[in-house]
Write an enzyme that holds these catalytic residues in place. Structure first.
Site: not given
Ligand code: OAD
Length: 257
Positions: A71, A105, A123, A152, A155, A194
């Protein structure tokens, strides 16, 4: 066949031109052009790191140094990144729409840095960390003492990022506020996600069920593409400025003289 204006349907432009309420759901794709890797695209974070090894509480308790280091690396990338043209276009859209909300997200804070004021973080935010024992927030200094494991100062508990890990509930109230926005909105835009992670992916479907016009902006159709009104294919940083500029012109034309 429905008439299109450039990349956009006439229907989407008209709905946005007349909208009082707009809700936007963003995912990692909107930050891709700021240099932050997405999760599931080729070369994405989950191709290189397994979520079950890093993004859950058991992995953290087993190897806090590893998870903290990962991180810290991601925080460094986020700190060096800047909001891109897609983020800035959403800031511009906020200034046009009376009731505008960004539901994200993403944990990178780039919407706030772009100037959006009404942002719901589903998130969490990687820029905050807290102690898992006493729940106090930790400062930057606590994270960069040079010790192998950040603890911390009050604690001695382990410090974790304030992000939602697999198997954890979303921050209290955030999803409820997002649901309310999705139910009430006139237009819902799903951008750079996605749409495979729930409950976030339910929001565009809920909005459509309640009568909103639902469009996505993505480089490829997402998992929910067959269930929504329109997919605009292209990079968010290119598509959104064009969309918002067209809407701005239409809203000015519609304004009573
Ligand atoms: P993903 O990596 O699953 O999806 C990213 C999406 O962005 C895909 O559908 C790509 O086609 C699209 N993409 C890539 N480049 C792009 C661009 N320049 N313009 C437009 N679209 C583009 O990421 P998330 O959908 O955000 O959760 O994933 C959801 C969650 O899954 C995240 O918040 C995370 C992960 O597990 C946690 O960590 C709780």
């Amino acid at each position: 066949m429905e008439e299109n204006v450039g990349l956009f349907s006439r229907e989407l432009l008209n709905r946005l031109a007349g909208a009082r309420r707009v809700a936007v759901l963003t995912g990692a794709g909107i930050s891709a052009e700021s240099g932050i890797a997405t999760f599931r695209d080729p070369g994405g974070i989950w191709e290189r790191f397994k979520p079950e090894e890093l993004a859950n509480i058991d992995a953290f308790l087993e190897n806090p140094a590893l998870v903290q280091a990962w991180y810290s690396h991601r925080r460094h990338i986020v700190h060096s990144a800047e909001p891109n043209a897609g983020h800035l276009a959403l800031r511009a859209l906020e200034s046009l729409i009376p009731d505008f909300v960004v539901i994200t997200q993403n944990v990178d804070g780039l919407h706030q840095r772009a100037g959006n004021r009404n942002v719901i973080e589903l998130h969490g935010n990687i820029n905050r960390s807290y102690c898992i024992s006493c729940n106090r927030y930790a400062t930057e200094e606590v994270l960069s003492t040079g010790e192998e494991v950040a603890r911390c100062p009050h604690c001695g508990g382990l410090i974790r990022p304030d992000v939602v890990w697999f198997g954890e509930a979303l921050p209290e109230g955030a999803f409820a506020r997002a649901e309310t926005a999705a139910r009430r909105t006139d237009v819902f835009l799903s951008i750079g996600t996605s749409a495979v992670v729930y409950p976030a992916a339910d929001l565009p479907l809920l909005a459509r069920h309640e009568g909103a016009y639902v469009a996505e902006v993505n480089v490829q159709p997402s998992a929910i593409a067959p269930l929504i009104d329109e997919s605009v294919l292209g990079k968010a940083g290119l598509v959104l400025p064009e969309l918002i500029e067209t809407v701005r012109i239409l809203r000015n034309e519609n304004r009573p003289a």
